[in-house]
Design an enzyme around this catalytic site. Structure first.
Site, PDB file in Angstrom:
ATOM      1  CG  PHE A 159      -0.235   0.408   2.512  1.00  0.00           C
ATOM      2  CD1 PHE A 159      -0.047   1.754   2.827  1.00  0.00           C
ATOM      3  CD2 PHE A 159       0.257  -0.546   3.389  1.00  0.00           C
ATOM      4  CE1 PHE A 159       0.620   2.131   3.992  1.00  0.00           C
ATOM      5  CE2 PHE A 159       0.935  -0.184   4.545  1.00  0.00           C
ATOM      6  CZ  PHE A 159       1.114   1.170   4.841  1.00  0.00           C
ATOM      7  CE  LYS A 183      -2.985  -8.541  -4.416  1.00  0.00           C
ATOM      8  NZ  LYS A 183      -3.405  -7.493  -3.416  1.00  0.00           N
ATOM      9  CD  GLU A 186      -5.494  -6.081   0.221  1.00  0.00           C
ATOM     10  OE1 GLU A 186      -4.530  -5.859  -0.538  1.00  0.00           O
ATOM     11  OE2 GLU A 186      -5.444  -6.883   1.164  1.00  0.00           O
ATOM     12  CB  CYS A 291      10.400  -0.339   2.532  1.00  0.00           C
ATOM     13  SG  CYS A 291      11.045   0.285   0.987  1.00  0.00           S
ATOM     14  CD  GLU A 392       8.632  -2.861   8.223  1.00  0.00           C
ATOM     15  OE1 GLU A 392       8.058  -3.951   8.003  1.00  0.00           O
ATOM     16  OE2 GLU A 392       9.061  -2.130   7.306  1.00  0.00           O
TER      17      GLU A 392
HETATM   18  P1  NAD Z   1       1.584  -6.682   2.970  1.00  0.00           P
HETATM   19  O1  NAD Z   1       2.619  -7.744   2.988  1.00  0.00           O
HETATM   20  O2  NAD Z   1       0.524  -6.702   3.982  1.00  0.00           O
HETATM   21  O3  NAD Z   1       0.836  -6.661   1.547  1.00  0.00           O
HETATM   22  C1  NAD Z   1       1.555  -6.785   0.346  1.00  0.00           C
HETATM   23  C2  NAD Z   1       0.691  -7.532  -0.658  1.00  0.00           C
HETATM   24  O4  NAD Z   1       0.449  -8.845  -0.174  1.00  0.00           O
HETATM   25  C3  NAD Z   1      -0.639  -6.857  -0.910  1.00  0.00           C
HETATM   26  O5  NAD Z   1      -0.906  -6.860  -2.293  1.00  0.00           O
HETATM   27  C4  NAD Z   1      -1.620  -7.735  -0.136  1.00  0.00           C
HETATM   28  O6  NAD Z   1      -2.867  -7.835  -0.757  1.00  0.00           O
HETATM   29  C5  NAD Z   1      -0.957  -9.092  -0.117  1.00  0.00           C
HETATM   30  N1  NAD Z   1      -1.258  -9.840   1.121  1.00  0.00           N
HETATM   31  C6  NAD Z   1      -1.541  -9.315   2.354  1.00  0.00           C
HETATM   32  N2  NAD Z   1      -1.731 -10.307   3.241  1.00  0.00           N
HETATM   33  C7  NAD Z   1      -1.558 -11.470   2.576  1.00  0.00           C
HETATM   34  C8  NAD Z   1      -1.620 -12.848   2.958  1.00  0.00           C
HETATM   35  N3  NAD Z   1      -1.892 -13.218   4.208  1.00  0.00           N
HETATM   36  N4  NAD Z   1      -1.372 -13.793   2.014  1.00  0.00           N
HETATM   37  C9  NAD Z   1      -1.077 -13.437   0.742  1.00  0.00           C
HETATM   38  N5  NAD Z   1      -1.037 -12.141   0.325  1.00  0.00           N
HETATM   39  C10 NAD Z   1      -1.257 -11.178   1.230  1.00  0.00           C
HETATM   40  O7  NAD Z   1       2.391  -5.282   2.986  1.00  0.00           O
HETATM   41  P2  NAD Z   1       1.790  -3.815   3.144  1.00  0.00           P
HETATM   42  O8  NAD Z   1       1.309  -3.638   4.537  1.00  0.00           O
HETATM   43  O9  NAD Z   1       0.888  -3.500   2.015  1.00  0.00           O
HETATM   44  O10 NAD Z   1       3.132  -2.943   2.915  1.00  0.00           O
HETATM   45  C11 NAD Z   1       4.020  -2.614   3.959  1.00  0.00           C
HETATM   46  C12 NAD Z   1       5.195  -3.567   4.020  1.00  0.00           C
HETATM   47  O11 NAD Z   1       5.875  -3.584   2.767  1.00  0.00           O
HETATM   48  C13 NAD Z   1       6.246  -3.138   5.038  1.00  0.00           C
HETATM   49  O12 NAD Z   1       6.728  -4.281   5.679  1.00  0.00           O
HETATM   50  C14 NAD Z   1       7.330  -2.496   4.177  1.00  0.00           C
HETATM   51  O13 NAD Z   1       8.638  -2.520   4.745  1.00  0.00           O
HETATM   52  C15 NAD Z   1       7.268  -3.368   2.966  1.00  0.00           C
HETATM   53  N6  NAD Z   1       7.832  -2.696   1.805  1.00  0.00           N
HETATM   54  C16 NAD Z   1       9.062  -3.109   1.371  1.00  0.00           C
HETATM   55  C17 NAD Z   1       9.653  -2.470   0.289  1.00  0.00           C
HETATM   56  C18 NAD Z   1      11.003  -2.899  -0.192  1.00  0.00           C
HETATM   57  O14 NAD Z   1      11.376  -2.507  -1.295  1.00  0.00           O
HETATM   58  N7  NAD Z   1      11.751  -3.675   0.565  1.00  0.00           N
HETATM   59  C19 NAD Z   1       8.984  -1.414  -0.342  1.00  0.00           C
HETATM   60  C20 NAD Z   1       7.720  -1.022   0.126  1.00  0.00           C
HETATM   61  C21 NAD Z   1       7.149  -1.695   1.205  1.00  0.00           C
END
Ligand code: NAD
Length: 507
Positions: A159, A183, A186, A291, A392
C-alpha cells in the site's frame, strides 16, 4: 475484505483489467477504499473470482505470442509515450494517491516521479536487453546470447507506494517482451488503475497488461498458477516469505522485497542542522510508512546531546491532511494501522524506553478528527530486545540508541536481521569509508537519509529484507525478466568436407 457500509454501496467500483477491457467483477466479495485522513469511502474494490484470475492469465498468455516478437523500437516508443502521459497527468495522479493513501501532495508527486524514472528507463530497453557475442570461439564458431522474455509475469504490490512500486514492475517486464498480471494493494488501488489506463492510452496492446484485485486468495492463486513464470513481490516479510516459498515450489522465478528496520548512525562531527533535518524527514515523512524510512538512529558519543534538538525539530512538523498546504505528516493507512502503532508505543513505555515525544492522538479539527493520525514520536534509551527496536513499526516512531563509538554502532546494524537501507552522518571521509566497507546492508547512504537508487542501478536491499537474488528495476531486473539463451553456431560453405569429431571439444 471488510463490511461494506451504505456509503460504500454507493461508491464507484474499481474495475479489473482483462484483455484490454476495464470490466466490473462478478464477485460477491468487496472491500472499501477509505480516505485515511477523513474516513470518506472513495470506492469499492472487488476480490476477483478464480474465473476472473484465470481469464487475466489466459489473456496474458495469448498476448505473449505476438508481444514477444514485437520489435524493440515499438516496445520502447510505448514507454516514451507513457512517460509523457504521466508527466501531463502528474497533478491528478498525486491527488488520487493522497486521497487514498494519505501522504502529502508533494510526497505523492515524489511517489509518482520515482516510478516515472523507471518508465523513462524502460524506454531505453534497446540498450538494456543486449546479448553478448564472442567471435571464433573455435574454428568458424561464434557464441552469442539472446535475452528472451519469460512469458506471463505477475506483480504483487504493497500500500505504501501505490504509484512507484507498480511502476517498478510492469514497465520493465513488458519492455523486455513479457506480458503481465498485476495485483495491486487492496488498500489503495485507485492511482494504480489510473496509471494502467495511461499505459493503455500509451499503446500497450490488449492482454499485455492485466489487473486483478484481491488479498490472500488472489496472491495464492498467482503463486500456484501454472502459466505464470515469474513473480515480483513487494510487501511485508511475513507475506513475502510465504510468496517466495509457495511460488518457488511451483517452479517460478521469484523476487521479494520485504520489511525493514533501517538504522542511521550519527557521529558527533556531522553537520548538525543538515543531519537533524534529514532524520526528521526520513523518520516521520509519509508517517514513517516507507520501507526506506529511518526508524532507528544510533547516536555516537557526544551526538547523544542532540536529543533535545531532535525533539524540538520533530515538534515543528505539522500533522494533518495530505492535501493541506504545509502538512509534513499525514495519516496512517488504516484505523488498524493506527491502533497497532499506538499499542507499540505503549509497549515501548512498558519495556522501559524513555518517551521523549508522544505523538498519540494529535488534536485535529473537522473531518480530520476522524483520521488515522499519529504525530512524530521519539523514544531514547532503546535497546535490542525491546519491541519498539525488534519490530518494524511502520509509523512515525523514532528509536534512539546510544553507542560509545563507530564500531559499536556498526555492530547494532550488522546484528539486526534486516538489510534494506542504512545511513551515516559524518564529516569524516575515513569514518564514511569504514562504514561503507564494514556495514552488511544492501543500500547505504552517506549523508543521504533514504538512499533509494535511481534506475541506472537496481534496488539492492539485502539479508532478511529480500528473497531472490535479483532486485527490481535497472540492470538486475532485465536479467530477472529474461531467460539467457546461449547460441553456438557454425556455418559451412558449399565446399566444406567436414571432419568427424568424437570429443566434446570444439575445433
Ligand atoms: P503486505 O505484505 O501486507 O501486503 C503486500 C501484498 O500482499 C498486498 O498486495 C496484499 O494484498 C498481499 N497480502 C496481504 N496479506 C496477505 C496474505 N496473508 N497472504 C497473501 N497475500 C497477502 O504489505 P503492506 O502492509 O501492504 O506494505 C508494507 C510492508 O511492505 C512493510 O513491511 C514495508 O517494509 C514493505 N515494503 C518493502 C519495500 C522494499 O522494497 N523492501 C517497499 C515497500 C514496502
Amino acid at each position: 475484505m471488510n463490511a461494506i457500509s451504505e456509503q460504500g454501496l454507493k461508491a464507484p467500483t474499481v474495475k479489473l483489467l482483462i484483455n484490454g477491457q476495464f470490466i466490473e467483477s462478478k464477485t460477491t466479495e468487496w472491500r472499501e477504499v477509505i480516505n485515511p485522513a477523513t474516513q470518506e469511502v472513495l470506492a469499492r474494490v472487488p476480490f476477483a473470482t478464480q474465473e476472473e484470475i484465470d481469464a487475466a492469465v489466459a489473456s496474458a498468455k495469448e498476448a505473449f505470442k505476438t508481444w514477444k516478437k514485437t520489435p524493440i523500437g515499438a516496445r520502447a516508443r510505448i514507454f516514451l509515450k507513457l512517460q509523457q502521459l504521466i508527466r501531463e497527468n502528474m497533478g491528478e495522479l498525486a491527488a488520487l494517491l493522497t486521497a487514498e493513501q494519505g501522504k502529502t501532495l508533494p510526497d505523492a508527486e515524489g511517489d509518482v516521479f520515482r516510478g516515472l524514472e523507471v518508465v523513462e528507463h524502460a524506454a531505453s530497453i534497446g540498450n538494456l536487453q543486449l546479448g553478448e557475442l564472442a567471435n571464433n570461439v573455435a574454428n568458424g564458431v561464434d557464441t552469442y546470447t539472446l535475452l528472451q522474455p519469460l512469458g506471463v509475469c505477475a506483480g504483487i504490490t504493497p500500500f505504501n507506494f501505490p504509484a512507484m512500486i507498480p511502476l517498478w514492475m510492469f514497465p520493465m517486464a513488458i519492455a523486455t517482451g513479457n506480458t503481465f498480471v498485476l495485483k495491486p494493494s487492496e488498500q489503495d488501488p485507485i492511482v494504480t488503475m489510473r496509471l494502467c489506463e495511461l499505459a493503455l492510452e500509451a499503446g500497450i496492446p490488449a492482454g499485455v497488461l492485466n489487473v486483478i484485485h484481491g488479498g490472500e486468495n488472489a496472491v495464492n492463486a498467482i503463486c500456484d498458477h501454472k502459466d505464470i513464470k515469474a513473480i515480483s513481490f513487494v510487501g511485508s516479510t511475513k507475506v513475502g516469505t510465504h510468496v517466495y516459498n509457495r511460488a518457488s515450489l511451483a517452479g517460478k522465478r521469484v523476487q521479494c522485497m520485504m520489511g525493514a528496520k533501517n538504522h542511521a548512525i550519527v557521529l558527533p562531527d556531522a553537520n548538525k542542522e543538515q543531519t537533524l533535518n534529514a532524520i526528521a524527514g526520513a523518520s516521520f515523512g509519509a508517517a514513517g510508512q516507507r520501507c526506506m524510512a529511518l526508524p532507528v538512529v544510533v547516536l555516537v558519543g557526544e551526538a547523544q546531546k542532540w536529543i533535545p534538538d531532535l525533539v524540538a525539530k520533530a515538534k515543528t512538523l505539522k500533522v494533518g491532511g495530505g492535501t493541506e498546504k504545509g502538512t509534513d505528516v499525514g495519516p496512517l493507512i488504516s484505523c488498524a494501522a493506527r491502533e497497532r502503532v499506538e499499542s507499540l508505543i505503549e509497549r515501548g513505555i512498558a519495556d522501559g524506553a524513555k518517551l521523549e515525544l508522544d505523538g498519540r492522538k494529535p488534536q485535529l479539527a473537522g473531518d480530520y478528527a476522524k483520521g488515522n493520525f499519529v504525530g512524530p514520536t521519539i523514544f531514547s534509551g532503546v535497546k535490542p530486545g525491546m519491541s519498539i527496536y525488534d519490530i518494524e513499526i511502520f509509523g512515525p516512531v523514532l528509536a534512539l540508541v546510544p553507542a560509545a563509538d563507530l564500531d559499536e554502532a556498526i555492530s547494532f546494524i550488522n546484528d539486526n536481521p534486516n538489510g534494506n537501507g542504512t545511513a551515516i552522518f559524518t564529516q569524516s571521509g575515513a569514518a564514511a569509508h569504514k562504514f561503507q566497507e564494514d556495514i552488511d546492508v544492501g543500500q547505504v547512504g552517506i549523508n543521504v537519509p533514504i538512499p533509494v537508487p535511481v534506475p541506472l542501478f537496481s534496488f539492492s536491499g539485502s539479508r532478511a529484507s529480500k528473497l531472490g537474488d535479483l532486485g527490481p528495476y535497472g540492470k538486475q531486473v532485465v536479467l530477472f525478466y529474461t531467460q539467457t539463451k546461449t547460441v553456438t553456431s557454425r556455418w559451412f560453405d558449399d565446399n566444406s568436407t567436414g571432419t568427424l569429431n568424437t570429443t566434446i571439444s570444439l575445433k
